[in-house]
Design an enzyme around this catalytic site. Structure first.
Site, PDB file in Angstrom:
ATOM      1  N   LYS A 103       0.848  -1.202   0.000  1.00  0.00           N
ATOM      2  CA  LYS A 103       0.000   0.000   0.000  1.00  0.00           C
ATOM      3  C   LYS A 103       0.882   1.251   0.000  1.00  0.00           C
ATOM      4  O   LYS A 103       2.087   1.171   0.252  1.00  0.00           O
ATOM      5  CB  LYS A 103      -0.917  -0.018   1.221  1.00  0.00           C
ATOM      6  CG  LYS A 103      -0.190  -0.036   2.564  1.00  0.00           C
ATOM      7  CD  LYS A 103      -1.135  -0.387   3.714  1.00  0.00           C
ATOM      8  CE  LYS A 103      -0.383  -0.409   5.034  1.00  0.00           C
ATOM      9  NZ  LYS A 103      -1.223  -0.885   6.146  1.00  0.00           N
ATOM     10  N   ARG A 135     -10.655  -0.583  14.519  1.00  0.00           N
ATOM     11  CA  ARG A 135     -10.411   0.200  13.311  1.00  0.00           C
ATOM     12  C   ARG A 135     -11.358  -0.356  12.266  1.00  0.00           C
ATOM     13  O   ARG A 135     -12.536  -0.041  12.294  1.00  0.00           O
ATOM     14  CB  ARG A 135      -8.925   0.124  12.912  1.00  0.00           C
ATOM     15  CG  ARG A 135      -8.503   1.241  12.003  1.00  0.00           C
ATOM     16  CD  ARG A 135      -7.003   1.281  11.728  1.00  0.00           C
ATOM     17  NE  ARG A 135      -6.497   0.096  11.040  1.00  0.00           N
ATOM     18  CZ  ARG A 135      -5.270  -0.007  10.547  1.00  0.00           C
ATOM     19  NH1 ARG A 135      -4.411   0.998  10.669  1.00  0.00           N
ATOM     20  NH2 ARG A 135      -4.872  -1.102   9.939  1.00  0.00           N
ATOM     21  N   MET A 157      10.673  24.830   2.528  1.00  0.00           N
ATOM     22  CA  MET A 157       9.893  23.978   1.624  1.00  0.00           C
ATOM     23  C   MET A 157      10.771  23.124   0.713  1.00  0.00           C
ATOM     24  O   MET A 157      10.532  21.931   0.544  1.00  0.00           O
ATOM     25  CB  MET A 157       8.956  24.848   0.784  1.00  0.00           C
ATOM     26  CG  MET A 157       7.985  24.032  -0.057  1.00  0.00           C
ATOM     27  SD  MET A 157       6.970  25.048  -1.127  1.00  0.00           S
ATOM     28  CE  MET A 157       6.009  25.971   0.049  1.00  0.00           C
ATOM     29  N   TYR A 198      14.589  30.827   8.157  1.00  0.00           N
ATOM     30  CA  TYR A 198      13.361  31.503   8.605  1.00  0.00           C
ATOM     31  C   TYR A 198      13.308  31.564  10.132  1.00  0.00           C
ATOM     32  O   TYR A 198      13.654  30.598  10.824  1.00  0.00           O
ATOM     33  CB  TYR A 198      12.135  30.715   8.145  1.00  0.00           C
ATOM     34  CG  TYR A 198      11.797  30.884   6.676  1.00  0.00           C
ATOM     35  CD1 TYR A 198      11.520  32.135   6.140  1.00  0.00           C
ATOM     36  CD2 TYR A 198      11.729  29.775   5.844  1.00  0.00           C
ATOM     37  CE1 TYR A 198      11.186  32.277   4.797  1.00  0.00           C
ATOM     38  CE2 TYR A 198      11.394  29.893   4.503  1.00  0.00           C
ATOM     39  CZ  TYR A 198      11.129  31.157   3.986  1.00  0.00           C
ATOM     40  OH  TYR A 198      10.800  31.288   2.664  1.00  0.00           O
TER      41      TYR A 198
HETATM   42  C1  LIG Z   1      -0.427  -1.759   6.905  1.00  0.00           C
HETATM   43  C2  LIG Z   1      -0.995  -3.066   7.313  1.00  0.00           C
HETATM   44  C3  LIG Z   1      -0.173  -4.200   7.418  1.00  0.00           C
HETATM   45  C4  LIG Z   1       1.338  -4.119   7.339  1.00  0.00           C
HETATM   46  O1  LIG Z   1       1.825  -3.590   8.561  1.00  0.00           O
HETATM   47  P1  LIG Z   1       3.374  -3.370   8.827  1.00  0.00           P
HETATM   48  O2  LIG Z   1       3.425  -2.870  10.224  1.00  0.00           O
HETATM   49  O3  LIG Z   1       3.835  -2.330   7.855  1.00  0.00           O
HETATM   50  O4  LIG Z   1       4.061  -4.661   8.632  1.00  0.00           O
HETATM   51  C5  LIG Z   1      -0.784  -5.429   7.633  1.00  0.00           C
HETATM   52  N1  LIG Z   1      -2.125  -5.517   7.784  1.00  0.00           N
HETATM   53  C6  LIG Z   1      -2.944  -4.447   7.716  1.00  0.00           C
HETATM   54  C7  LIG Z   1      -4.395  -4.627   7.910  1.00  0.00           C
HETATM   55  C8  LIG Z   1      -2.408  -3.183   7.506  1.00  0.00           C
HETATM   56  O5  LIG Z   1      -3.211  -2.109   7.478  1.00  0.00           O
END
Ligand SMILES: *Cc1c(COP(=O)(O)O)cnc(C)c1O
Length: 386
Positions: free
Chosen positions: A53, A152, A325, A272
């Site tokens: 992801k 979640r 920036m 800055y």
């Molecule tokens: C991002 C995620 C992972 C991977 O987690 P890491 O800590 O990067 O290994 C696995 N399962 C779910 C549901 C996630 O959201």
């Protein structure tokens, strides 16, 4: 040339020859492949998927996915369907399962057409998925996400039995997953609670493969009793467990071009807000990366607060003043001028200063540093395995 030198690895600075970007992001696919093999070994007899992801944690889906496929990875997880489509296109017909962790967004046809599998976590999404007509074919596979205590995504652990009784998940999922809230801290009591709940709920779906372990859980030895591990951060060299040495190899390096080296007199300030004051005559290198490149403004260094570090030939140099920036200043007084001239760049992330090192200094985690890596960096892919 550096681009093709197989043994140079991340220890060597990238060359700016022919590059007009301010900074070069180097990604070592060989390191990713070795990290994947390490995780596979830790997870055995479980299979190991890859979480790709957020553009493979900033490393680039199009580069990372084929490298992992070469190592035998056949299951990929993304957050969003667009990312999953990119993975599918990158694989160019090679067989692999691709799961979308955020679930069913948009039309089921978008998933079915690219053979994507939504990770479903509520009854409404289940109904939408089931209602999608798949003529003369078995129902399209999906994963079921159970919430065992993270609050979640997913079906609450205490809601599943009732939903099952109502026939909501009568079509069994291809994979049953849960996600741990505290896997980075193996002693946390919530880990045991979540594992127990997940194991118990598996009784509702006997024979369905299970997936629980993220990177931290793999490294803590929790993956072995499930069917599919789901590491992300550790593939990319990031620290997964809060304590102990990080066993993973660094994967990324960012070299930022030195635009100017200037001398500031005692009492003069840099940047800055005039927050950093030279105590003596100092030499300051201005490099072409700033907060718009993901080099966080929290890495600013003032007279009273500690900020980021960069490195040159293994020697560390502190930031001077606020990160702006597109530019950041570093105090290079202790570096031989000849070394600066010869290199022409500072390592702002890499084997000397890891993403986790600067994350600690910015009050965040390596995940945020990696996923924030700039799209305007020149991307340079190396593979120390080839
Ligand atoms: C991002 C995620 C992972 C991977 O987690 P890491 O800590 O990067 O290994 C696995 N399962 C779910 C549901 C996630 O959201």
């Amino acid at each position: 040339m550096a681009e093709t030198a197989p043994t140079a690895g991340l220890d060597a600075a990238a060359s700016f020859d022919g590059v007009n970007a301010g900074a070069i992001l180097t990604i070592d696919l060989g390191a990713i492949r070795r990290n994947y093999r390490h995780l596979c070994k830790e997870a055995l007899p479980s299979r190991t998927a890859a979480v790709v992801k957020a553009n493979a944690y900033g490393c680039g889906i199009e580069a990372v996915v084929p490298a992992l496929y070469k190592e035998g990875c056949r299951t990929f997880f993304t957050a969003l369907p667009d990312e999953a489509v990119r993975v599918r296109k990158t694989l160019d017909g090679l067989a692999a399962e691709i799961y979308v962790l955020d679930g069913l967004l948009g039309a089921p046809a978008d998933y079915v057409d690219s053979h994507l599998r939504p990770v479903i976590g509520d009854p409404y999404q289940m109904a939408v998925w089931n209602a999608h007509p798949v003529i003369d074919q078995p129902p399209a596979p999906y994963a079921l996400h159970l919430d065992t205590g993270m609050s979640r995504l997913g079906i609450r652990h205490d809601a599943l039995p009732g939903l099952r009784a109502k026939g909501v998940f009568s079509e069994p999922p291809a994979l049953l997953i849960t996600h741990m809230a505290c896997a980075d801290d193996p002693a946390h009591p919530l880990n045991r609670v979540q594992i127990n709940r997940f194991n118990k709920l598996h009784q509702h779906f006997l024979g369905v493969p299970t997936s629980l372990a993220n990177s931290a859980a793999v490294l803590a030895g929790v993956a072995k009793t499930y069917d599919l591990a789901r590491p992300g951060i550790a593939l990319y060299g990031g620290r997964a467990l809060i304590d102990g040495d990080n066993p993973m190899e660094p994967v990324v390096r960012v070299d930022a071009r030195i635009l100017q080296v200037r001398t500031v007199e005692p009492g003069e300030t840099v940047g800055y807000g005039a927050t950093w004051t030279a105590k003596s005559e100092r030499r300051i290198a201005i490099v072409a990366a700033g907060y718009a490149d993901g080099y966080l403004r929290h890495l600013s260094q003032s007279d009273t607060t500690r900020g980021g570090m960069a490195a040159i030939l293994g020697k560390q140099v502190p930031a001077a003043g606020r990160v702006s920036m597109d530019l950041t200043a570093f105090d290079v007084t202790d570096v031989e001028p000849g070394v600066l001239d010869a290199t022409g760049a500072l390592e702002i992330i890499g084997p000397t200063i890891t993403a986790d090192d600067i994350a600690d200094r910015a009050g965040t985690i390596g995940y945020e540093i990696l996923t924030g890596l700039s799209a305007r960096y020149h991307h340079r892919i190396i593979d120390t395995e080839n």
